[in-house]
Design a protein around this motif. Structure first.
Motif, PDB file in Angstrom:
ATOM      1  N   THR A  34      41.083  34.799  43.014  1.00  0.00           N
ATOM      2  CA  THR A  34      41.172  35.237  41.422  1.00  0.00           C
ATOM      3  C   THR A  34      42.998  35.147  41.515  1.00  0.00           C
ATOM      4  OG1 THR A  34      42.134  37.100  42.550  1.00  0.00           O
ATOM      5  CG2 THR A  34      40.174  37.736  41.980  1.00  0.00           C
ATOM      6  N   ASN A  35      44.037  34.328  42.626  1.00  0.00           N
ATOM      7  CA  ASN A  35      45.233  34.149  42.649  1.00  0.00           C
ATOM      8  C   ASN A  35      45.528  33.126  42.075  1.00  0.00           C
ATOM      9  OD1 ASN A  35      46.942  36.262  43.462  1.00  0.00           O
ATOM     10  ND2 ASN A  35      47.339  35.064  45.070  1.00  0.00           N
ATOM     11  N   THR A  36      43.880  32.225  41.363  1.00  0.00           N
ATOM     12  CA  THR A  36      44.094  30.736  41.107  1.00  0.00           C
ATOM     13  C   THR A  36      43.915  30.724  39.174  1.00  0.00           C
ATOM     14  OG1 THR A  36      43.468  29.550  43.393  1.00  0.00           O
ATOM     15  CG2 THR A  36      42.653  28.716  41.226  1.00  0.00           C
ATOM     16  N   ILE A  52      43.450  40.468  36.757  1.00  0.00           N
ATOM     17  CA  ILE A  52      42.464  39.700  37.469  1.00  0.00           C
ATOM     18  C   ILE A  52      41.328  40.429  38.388  1.00  0.00           C
ATOM     19  CG2 ILE A  52      41.684  37.132  37.950  1.00  0.00           C
ATOM     20  CD1 ILE A  52      43.446  37.186  34.961  1.00  0.00           C
ATOM     21  N   MET A  53      40.518  40.611  38.637  1.00  0.00           N
ATOM     22  CA  MET A  53      39.618  40.863  38.939  1.00  0.00           C
ATOM     23  C   MET A  53      38.867  40.110  39.411  1.00  0.00           C
ATOM     24  SD  MET A  53      39.948  44.486  38.135  1.00  0.00           S
ATOM     25  CE  MET A  53      38.936  44.899  37.152  1.00  0.00           C
ATOM     26  N   ALA A  54      37.629  40.303  40.698  1.00  0.00           N
ATOM     27  CA  ALA A  54      36.511  40.106  41.033  1.00  0.00           C
ATOM     28  C   ALA A  54      35.734  40.791  41.895  1.00  0.00           C
ATOM     29  CB  ALA A  54      36.695  38.251  41.387  1.00  0.00           C
ATOM     30  N   ARG A  55      34.137  40.879  41.412  1.00  0.00           N
ATOM     31  CA  ARG A  55      32.999  41.214  41.943  1.00  0.00           C
ATOM     32  C   ARG A  55      32.386  40.451  43.943  1.00  0.00           C
ATOM     33  NH1 ARG A  55      28.475  42.361  39.193  1.00  0.00           N
ATOM     34  NH2 ARG A  55      28.110  43.104  40.993  1.00  0.00           N
ATOM     35  N   SER A  56      32.812  39.014  43.667  1.00  0.00           N
ATOM     36  CA  SER A  56      32.361  38.547  44.729  1.00  0.00           C
ATOM     37  C   SER A  56      33.716  36.855  44.274  1.00  0.00           C
ATOM     38  CB  SER A  56      31.378  37.792  45.321  1.00  0.00           C
ATOM     39  OG  SER A  56      31.261  37.007  43.842  1.00  0.00           O
ATOM     40  N   GLN A  57      34.796  36.708  45.763  1.00  0.00           N
ATOM     41  CA  GLN A  57      34.772  35.825  45.768  1.00  0.00           C
ATOM     42  C   GLN A  57      35.060  34.811  46.634  1.00  0.00           C
ATOM     43  OE1 GLN A  57      40.295  35.469  45.487  1.00  0.00           O
ATOM     44  NE2 GLN A  57      39.414  37.155  46.910  1.00  0.00           N
ATOM     45  N   SER A  58      34.658  32.987  46.778  1.00  0.00           N
ATOM     46  CA  SER A  58      34.503  32.276  47.039  1.00  0.00           C
ATOM     47  C   SER A  58      35.734  31.733  48.668  1.00  0.00           C
ATOM     48  CB  SER A  58      33.517  30.913  47.168  1.00  0.00           C
ATOM     49  OG  SER A  58      34.269  30.119  45.340  1.00  0.00           O
ATOM     50  N   ALA A  59      36.703  31.416  47.827  1.00  0.00           N
ATOM     51  CA  ALA A  59      37.899  30.959  48.259  1.00  0.00           C
ATOM     52  C   ALA A  59      39.223  31.748  48.002  1.00  0.00           C
ATOM     53  CB  ALA A  59      37.954  29.270  47.640  1.00  0.00           C
ATOM     54  N   ARG A  66      45.576  30.118  54.998  1.00  0.00           N
ATOM     55  CA  ARG A  66      43.606  30.923  55.525  1.00  0.00           C
ATOM     56  C   ARG A  66      42.812  31.501  54.651  1.00  0.00           C
ATOM     57  NH1 ARG A  66      47.711  33.694  58.828  1.00  0.00           N
ATOM     58  NH2 ARG A  66      47.840  32.861  60.853  1.00  0.00           N
ATOM     59  N   GLN A  67      41.097  31.051  54.404  1.00  0.00           N
ATOM     60  CA  GLN A  67      40.734  32.047  53.661  1.00  0.00           C
ATOM     61  C   GLN A  67      39.954  33.295  53.577  1.00  0.00           C
ATOM     62  OE1 GLN A  67      36.297  30.053  54.095  1.00  0.00           O
ATOM     63  NE2 GLN A  67      36.586  29.234  51.716  1.00  0.00           N
ATOM     64  N   TRP A  68      39.732  33.790  52.800  1.00  0.00           N
ATOM     65  CA  TRP A  68      39.386  35.630  52.406  1.00  0.00           C
ATOM     66  C   TRP A  68      38.227  35.375  51.619  1.00  0.00           C
ATOM     67  CZ3 TRP A  68      41.264  39.451  54.542  1.00  0.00           C
ATOM     68  CH2 TRP A  68      41.009  40.722  54.229  1.00  0.00           C
ATOM     69  N   VAL A  69      37.095  35.315  52.379  1.00  0.00           N
ATOM     70  CA  VAL A  69      35.807  34.933  51.684  1.00  0.00           C
ATOM     71  C   VAL A  69      34.791  36.227  51.433  1.00  0.00           C
ATOM     72  CG1 VAL A  69      33.450  34.500  50.769  1.00  0.00           C
ATOM     73  CG2 VAL A  69      35.167  33.223  51.966  1.00  0.00           C
ATOM     74  N   THR A  70      34.540  36.991  49.144  1.00  0.00           N
ATOM     75  CA  THR A  70      34.452  38.751  49.187  1.00  0.00           C
ATOM     76  C   THR A  70      33.279  38.365  48.880  1.00  0.00           C
ATOM     77  OG1 THR A  70      36.714  38.982  48.696  1.00  0.00           O
ATOM     78  CG2 THR A  70      34.818  40.169  48.095  1.00  0.00           C
ATOM     79  N   GLY A  75      34.208  44.354  48.227  1.00  0.00           N
ATOM     80  CA  GLY A  75      35.813  44.744  48.441  1.00  0.00           C
ATOM     81  C   GLY A  75      35.968  44.964  46.595  1.00  0.00           C
ATOM     82  N   LEU A  76      37.237  45.030  46.592  1.00  0.00           N
ATOM     83  CA  LEU A  76      38.449  44.114  45.617  1.00  0.00           C
ATOM     84  C   LEU A  76      38.970  43.348  45.964  1.00  0.00           C
ATOM     85  CD1 LEU A  76      38.950  45.605  43.201  1.00  0.00           C
ATOM     86  CD2 LEU A  76      40.842  46.558  44.640  1.00  0.00           C
ATOM     87  N   ALA A  77      39.205  42.169  44.759  1.00  0.00           N
ATOM     88  CA  ALA A  77      39.401  40.783  44.574  1.00  0.00           C
ATOM     89  C   ALA A  77      41.003  41.060  43.220  1.00  0.00           C
ATOM     90  CB  ALA A  77      39.048  40.106  44.432  1.00  0.00           C
ATOM     91  N   PHE A  78      41.483  40.806  43.722  1.00  0.00           N
ATOM     92  CA  PHE A  78      42.671  41.748  42.129  1.00  0.00           C
ATOM     93  C   PHE A  78      43.664  40.624  42.384  1.00  0.00           C
ATOM     94  CE2 PHE A  78      46.830  44.154  41.462  1.00  0.00           C
ATOM     95  CZ  PHE A  78      45.931  45.347  40.737  1.00  0.00           C
ATOM     96  N   SER A  79      44.230  40.215  41.142  1.00  0.00           N
ATOM     97  CA  SER A  79      45.223  39.597  41.750  1.00  0.00           C
ATOM     98  C   SER A  79      45.986  39.936  40.124  1.00  0.00           C
ATOM     99  CB  SER A  79      45.117  37.942  41.378  1.00  0.00           C
ATOM    100  OG  SER A  79      44.569  37.517  42.539  1.00  0.00           O
ATOM    101  N   ALA A  80      47.172  40.144  40.271  1.00  0.00           N
ATOM    102  CA  ALA A  80      48.331  40.327  39.071  1.00  0.00           C
ATOM    103  C   ALA A  80      48.998  39.913  38.256  1.00  0.00           C
ATOM    104  CB  ALA A  80      48.779  41.289  39.329  1.00  0.00           C
TER     105      ALA A  80
END
Length: 267
Positions: A34-36, A52-59, A66-70, A75-80
Motif C-alpha cells: 500500500t505504501n508503494t 490506500i488499503m488492502a485486504r492482503s499485502q504480499s510485499a 523488513r518484509q511485512w506480509v498480510t 489484518g489492516l494494511a493502510f497507507s495515507a
C-alpha cells in the motif's frame, strides 16, 4: 458484531474526518504494498488525505527493509498520503503521532490497549501487533500502518509464533476492519492537527504514556556498534534519549537502530 470484509463503502460511511479518507481512496483485495501504491499516486498529485488499503499485502515493508506480509483478511494494511505543514526537523514526530492514533483507534474500536515500542512498533503483552512506516518520496509523506486483526497461530512460521498477537485474540471479540480504519483516520487527523498547531510536546507526552520502551534497559545497534543503556526520554524531534552505564547520554534517530530489551526480548 457482524464484521464485513474491508471495503470502501463501509469504510467511507463510517468516516468522521474533514480530509483524511476524503480523497479518491482505494481498497484492493490484494496488493504488493500500500505504501508503494500511495507513493505512486502522490507522484501524480493525488490529494492529501487519500487512503490506500488492502485486504492482503504480499510485499509490505517495515523499517530497515523488513518484509511485512498480510494474508487475506488477516489484518489492516493502510497507507495515507499526507502533506503536513511542518518544519523538516519535526517530520519524525509524524511516526509518534501515528502511534498515538493507532492506540486510540484500537481502544475505541475493540477496547484493546496497545503499547508503543520506539520508534514504530505496536505491541501488546510483549508481542508485536503491528507497525508503522513513514516514507517521504517525491511530493508527499506516506504513512503506512499494518495491524494484525485475525491470525491462526498454528499457521504462523515457528520463529514468530510466540512473538506476535492480534486484535481479535486480545479483545475476545470480532473486529471490523472498516470501523478500525475509519477510527484510525479520525485519530490520525486529530494528531496531525496537533502537530500543525505546533503542539509538539503534547504529541510526545501522549506517546510517552503509551511507551513500552522508556525506563527499560535496552540494547541498540547503532552505526555498527552495540549500545547498552536505559531509555530515558524522547527528544524534541522524536529521537530516543539513552543513558549509558557511565552516564553518557546518546540520542538515537529512527532508521539507524535495532532495539531489543537487555534480556534479548522484544519489548
Amino acid at each position: 458484531m457482524n464484521c464485513t470484509v474491508l471495503n470502501l463503502a463501509d469504510f467511507e460511511a463510517a468516516l468522521k474526518t474533514r480530509y483524511l479518507g476524503r480523497g479518491a481512496n482505494e481498497c484492493h483485495e490484494e496488493i504488493d504494498s500500500t505504501n508503494t501504491r500511495a507513493a505512486n499516486l502522490a507522484a501524480l498529485d493525488a490529494a492529501s488525505g487519500t487512503v490506500i488499503m488492502a485486504r492482503s499485502q504480499s510485499a509490505g515493508r517495515g523499517r530497515q527493509g523488513r518484509q511485512w506480509v498480510t494474508p487475506l483478511d488477516a489484518g489492516l494494511a493502510f497507507s495515507a498520503i499526507l502533506r503536513p505543514n511542518l518544519p523538516l526537523n519535526k517530520l519524525p514526530l509524524v511516526t509518534l503521532a501515528a502511534g498515538n492514533a493507532v492506540c486510540r483507534a484500537a481502544t475505541a474500536t475493540c477496547g484493546v490497549k496497545l503499547g508503543l515500542k520506539w520508534v514504530n512498533d505496536l505491541t501488546a503483552q510483549g508481542k508485536k501487533v503491528g507497525g508503522i512506516l513513514a516514507e517521504k518520496p517525491v511530493k508527499a509523506l506516506i504513512i503506512g500502518i499494518g495491524i494484525n486483526i485475525r491470525l491462526n497461530r498454528a499457521e504462523l512460521p515457528e520463529e514468530i509464533k510466540d512473538r506476535v498477537d492480534w486484535l481479535e485474540n486480545l479483545a475476545g471479540m470480532p473486529v471490523d476492519a472498516n470501523l478500525l480504519a475509519a477510527a484510525l483516520c479520525q485519530s490520525l487527523e486529530e494528531e496531525l492537527d496537533k502537530l500543525e498547531e505546533a503542539q509538539y510536546q503534547t504529541v510526545i507526552e501522549d506517546w510517552k504514556k503509551n511507551s513500552v520502551t522508556l525506563g527499560k534497559t535496552i540494547k541498540a545497534t547503532y552505526g555498527g556498534a552495540e549500545i547498552v543503556g536505559v531509555a530515558k526520554d524522547i527528544g524534541d524531534s522524536g529521537a530516543l534519549i539513552v543513558e549509558k552505564a557511565g552516564g553518557e547520554i546518546v540520542e538515537l534517530s529512527a532508521g539507524e537502530i535495532s532495539i531489543r530489551m537487555a534480556d534479548g526480548s522484544y519489548c
